[in-house]
Scaffold this motif. Structure first.
Motif, PDB file in Angstrom:
ATOM      1  N   ALA A 238      16.050  -0.710   0.617  1.00 30.48           N
ATOM      2  CA  ALA A 238      16.347  -0.712   2.053  1.00 30.48           C
ATOM      3  C   ALA A 238      15.620   0.425   2.769  1.00 30.48           C
ATOM      4  CB  ALA A 238      17.857  -0.604   2.277  1.00 30.48           C
ATOM      5  N   ALA A 239      15.605   1.598   2.156  1.00 26.78           N
ATOM      6  CA  ALA A 239      14.903   2.744   2.765  1.00 26.78           C
ATOM      7  C   ALA A 239      13.403   2.477   2.843  1.00 26.78           C
ATOM      8  CB  ALA A 239      15.166   4.007   1.946  1.00 26.78           C
ATOM      9  N   ALA A 240      12.855   1.867   1.817  1.00 27.37           N
ATOM     10  CA  ALA A 240      11.420   1.565   1.800  1.00 27.37           C
ATOM     11  C   ALA A 240      11.061   0.557   2.897  1.00 27.37           C
ATOM     12  CB  ALA A 240      11.010   1.028   0.436  1.00 27.37           C
ATOM     13  N   ALA A 241      11.853  -0.496   3.029  1.00 31.18           N
ATOM     14  CA  ALA A 241      11.582  -1.506   4.054  1.00 31.18           C
ATOM     15  C   ALA A 241      11.709  -0.914   5.459  1.00 31.18           C
ATOM     16  CB  ALA A 241      12.531  -2.684   3.886  1.00 31.18           C
ATOM     17  N   ARG A 242      12.727  -0.111   5.652  1.00 33.77           N
ATOM     18  CA  ARG A 242      12.949   0.513   6.963  1.00 33.77           C
ATOM     19  C   ARG A 242      11.790   1.442   7.330  1.00 33.77           C
ATOM     20  NH1 ARG A 242      17.787   1.383   6.100  1.00 33.77           N
ATOM     21  NH2 ARG A 242      17.576   3.332   4.971  1.00 33.77           N
ATOM     22  N   ALA A 243      11.361   2.273   6.381  1.00 30.58           N
ATOM     23  CA  ALA A 243      10.252   3.208   6.649  1.00 30.58           C
ATOM     24  C   ALA A 243       8.947   2.446   6.887  1.00 30.58           C
ATOM     25  CB  ALA A 243      10.098   4.171   5.474  1.00 30.58           C
ATOM     26  N   ALA A 244       8.711   1.406   6.122  1.00 32.07           N
ATOM     27  CA  ALA A 244       7.476   0.631   6.275  1.00 32.07           C
ATOM     28  C   ALA A 244       7.437  -0.093   7.614  1.00 32.07           C
ATOM     29  CB  ALA A 244       7.339  -0.359   5.128  1.00 32.07           C
ATOM     30  N   SER A 245       8.578  -0.572   8.080  1.00 30.68           N
ATOM     31  CA  SER A 245       8.596  -1.334   9.333  1.00 30.68           C
ATOM     32  C   SER A 245       8.334  -0.453  10.555  1.00 30.68           C
ATOM     33  CB  SER A 245       9.937  -2.055   9.500  1.00 30.68           C
ATOM     34  OG  SER A 245      10.972  -1.134   9.747  1.00 30.68           O
TER      35      SER A 245
ATOM     36  N   THR B 103      12.895   4.778 -16.558  1.00 31.21           N
ATOM     37  CA  THR B 103      11.816   4.926 -17.537  1.00 31.21           C
ATOM     38  C   THR B 103      10.576   4.209 -17.037  1.00 31.21           C
ATOM     39  OG1 THR B 103      12.651   3.015 -18.758  1.00 31.21           O
ATOM     40  CG2 THR B 103      13.344   5.186 -19.514  1.00 31.21           C
ATOM     41  N   ALA B 104      10.773   3.191 -16.225  1.00 29.96           N
ATOM     42  CA  ALA B 104       9.662   2.489 -15.578  1.00 29.96           C
ATOM     43  C   ALA B 104      10.142   2.093 -14.187  1.00 29.96           C
ATOM     44  CB  ALA B 104       9.270   1.255 -16.376  1.00 29.96           C
ATOM     45  N   ARG B 105       9.291   2.322 -13.204  1.00 35.33           N
ATOM     46  CA  ARG B 105       9.648   1.896 -11.850  1.00 35.33           C
ATOM     47  C   ARG B 105       8.436   1.276 -11.193  1.00 35.33           C
ATOM     48  NH1 ARG B 105      11.158   7.571  -8.906  1.00 35.33           N
ATOM     49  NH2 ARG B 105      12.627   7.557 -10.582  1.00 35.33           N
ATOM     50  N   HIS B 106       8.700   0.273 -10.377  1.00 33.08           N
ATOM     51  CA  HIS B 106       7.641  -0.420  -9.654  1.00 33.08           C
ATOM     52  C   HIS B 106       8.131  -0.641  -8.228  1.00 33.08           C
ATOM     53  CE1 HIS B 106       4.240  -3.000  -8.877  1.00 33.08           C
ATOM     54  NE2 HIS B 106       5.068  -3.909  -8.413  1.00 33.08           N
ATOM     55  N   ILE B 107       7.303  -0.242  -7.282  1.00 30.09           N
ATOM     56  CA  ILE B 107       7.646  -0.391  -5.869  1.00 30.09           C
ATOM     57  C   ILE B 107       6.570  -1.238  -5.225  1.00 30.09           C
ATOM     58  CG2 ILE B 107       8.041   0.812  -3.690  1.00 30.09           C
ATOM     59  CD1 ILE B 107       8.747   3.290  -5.527  1.00 30.09           C
ATOM     60  N   SER B 108       6.971  -2.356  -4.653  1.00 30.73           N
ATOM     61  CA  SER B 108       6.038  -3.279  -4.021  1.00 30.73           C
ATOM     62  C   SER B 108       6.410  -3.427  -2.548  1.00 30.73           C
ATOM     63  CB  SER B 108       6.119  -4.632  -4.727  1.00 30.73           C
ATOM     64  OG  SER B 108       5.391  -5.598  -4.019  1.00 30.73           O
ATOM     65  N   ILE B 109       5.420  -3.261  -1.675  1.00 31.40           N
ATOM     66  CA  ILE B 109       5.647  -3.389  -0.237  1.00 31.40           C
ATOM     67  C   ILE B 109       4.777  -4.538   0.274  1.00 31.40           C
ATOM     68  CG2 ILE B 109       5.655  -2.210   1.997  1.00 31.40           C
ATOM     69  CD1 ILE B 109       7.389  -0.761  -0.028  1.00 31.40           C
ATOM     70  N   ASP B 110       5.406  -5.592   0.771  1.00 32.56           N
ATOM     71  CA  ASP B 110       4.679  -6.733   1.335  1.00 32.56           C
ATOM     72  C   ASP B 110       4.460  -6.467   2.818  1.00 32.56           C
ATOM     73  OD1 ASP B 110       3.639  -9.124   2.196  1.00 32.56           O
ATOM     74  OD2 ASP B 110       5.457 -10.284   1.818  1.00 32.56           O
TER      75      ASP B 110
ATOM     76  N   ASP C 247      -1.523  -0.110   5.936  1.00 34.43           N
ATOM     77  CA  ASP C 247      -1.761   0.939   4.943  1.00 34.43           C
ATOM     78  C   ASP C 247      -0.715   2.051   5.034  1.00 34.43           C
ATOM     79  OD1 ASP C 247      -3.969  -0.351   3.891  1.00 34.43           O
ATOM     80  OD2 ASP C 247      -5.399   0.726   5.181  1.00 34.43           O
ATOM     81  N   THR C 248      -0.447   2.489   6.247  1.00 36.42           N
ATOM     82  CA  THR C 248       0.561   3.531   6.450  1.00 36.42           C
ATOM     83  C   THR C 248       1.940   3.010   6.047  1.00 36.42           C
ATOM     84  OG1 THR C 248      -0.753   4.367   8.299  1.00 36.42           O
ATOM     85  CG2 THR C 248       1.513   5.151   8.135  1.00 36.42           C
ATOM     86  N   ALA C 249       2.203   1.742   6.349  1.00 36.83           N
ATOM     87  CA  ALA C 249       3.493   1.141   5.982  1.00 36.83           C
ATOM     88  C   ALA C 249       3.691   1.154   4.470  1.00 36.83           C
ATOM     89  CB  ALA C 249       3.573  -0.289   6.509  1.00 36.83           C
ATOM     90  N   SER C 250       2.648   0.819   3.744  1.00 33.08           N
ATOM     91  CA  SER C 250       2.730   0.806   2.284  1.00 33.08           C
ATOM     92  C   SER C 250       2.995   2.208   1.737  1.00 33.08           C
ATOM     93  CB  SER C 250       1.434   0.235   1.705  1.00 33.08           C
ATOM     94  OG  SER C 250       1.524   0.120   0.320  1.00 33.08           O
ATOM     95  N   GLN C 251       2.274   3.193   2.273  1.00 31.86           N
ATOM     96  CA  GLN C 251       2.454   4.578   1.823  1.00 31.86           C
ATOM     97  C   GLN C 251       3.849   5.101   2.158  1.00 31.86           C
ATOM     98  OE1 GLN C 251      -0.715   6.642   3.786  1.00 31.86           O
ATOM     99  NE2 GLN C 251      -2.306   5.773   2.477  1.00 31.86           N
ATOM    100  N   ARG C 252       4.285   4.869   3.386  1.00 38.20           N
ATOM    101  CA  ARG C 252       5.611   5.358   3.803  1.00 38.20           C
ATOM    102  C   ARG C 252       6.734   4.658   3.036  1.00 38.20           C
ATOM    103  NH1 ARG C 252       5.180   5.868  10.402  1.00 38.20           N
ATOM    104  NH2 ARG C 252       3.605   7.518  10.419  1.00 38.20           N
ATOM    105  N   GLY C 253       6.569   3.375   2.792  1.00 36.21           N
ATOM    106  CA  GLY C 253       7.579   2.626   2.052  1.00 36.21           C
ATOM    107  C   GLY C 253       7.732   3.132   0.630  1.00 36.21           C
ATOM    108  N   ARG C 254       6.599   3.348  -0.042  1.00 30.66           N
ATOM    109  CA  ARG C 254       6.646   3.870  -1.419  1.00 30.66           C
ATOM    110  C   ARG C 254       7.277   5.269  -1.455  1.00 30.66           C
ATOM    111  NH1 ARG C 254       3.637   0.445  -4.451  1.00 30.66           N
ATOM    112  NH2 ARG C 254       1.995  -0.668  -3.351  1.00 30.66           N
ATOM    113  N   ALA C 255       6.876   6.099  -0.505  1.00 28.82           N
ATOM    114  CA  ALA C 255       7.424   7.465  -0.452  1.00 28.82           C
ATOM    115  C   ALA C 255       8.934   7.441  -0.211  1.00 28.82           C
ATOM    116  CB  ALA C 255       6.720   8.269   0.636  1.00 28.82           C
TER     117      ALA C 255
END
Length: 145
Positions: free
Chosen positions: A49-56, A84-91, A62-70
């Motif tokens: 939820a935080a990633a989607a909110r920051a990306a939007s 142990t493994a994490r994956h963050i994907s921003i569409d 490009d900035t949306a992807s970076q902000r969402g991951r952060a």
């Protein structure tokens, strides 16, 4: 004197308590692990939820992807979730839609946790938790892909 009368049930309470404890402790441990898995799942939901909110709120894809991951990384770190493994994907495909059309950004966070991190030490295996969240883009803001 009869031997059963002399000793009676002496010591049986201790034995019964020990047997009950041997059965109840693993069950309580598994219940605690199940509860902690729910807490981890909630943290992954919050990170998505935080990633989607920051990306939007970003001006471009490009900035949306970076902000969402952060934002997702920060949320998982703040909750002290040791994946142990994490994956963050921003569409960010919504940024390609013309201004005036509804669009959104979707974030998906996947976190794999070892089960021995939960309440029962030595519990084998891992559990993968995945959560997605979508946040709308401002329909009339300038968008650049």
């Amino acid at each position: 004197m009869n031997r059963t009368t002399r000793w009676g049930d002496r010591g049986s309470y201790t034995l019964e308590s020990l047997l009950c404890l041997m059965v109840l402790l693993p069950i309580l441990g598994l219940m605690a692990a199940w509860g902690l898995a729910g807490v981890f799942d909630s943290s992954v939901d919050n990170a998505a939820a935080a990633a989607a909110r920051a990306a939007s709120q970003a001006p471009d894809a490009d900035t949306a992807s970076q902000r969402g991951r952060a934002a997702a990384e920060a949320a998982l770190t703040q909750d002290k979730r040791n994946c142990t493994a994490r994956h963050i994907s921003i569409d960010t495909s919504g940024f390609s839609r013309p201004v005036g059309e509804p669009a959104s950004v979707t974030a998906t966070v996947t976190c794999t946790i070892p089960l021995d991190q939960l309440a029962v030490p030595g519990l084998p295996g891992t559990k993968t938790l995945t959560a997605s969240s979508t946040s709308a883009l401002d329909q009339y803001a300038d968008r650049t892909e």
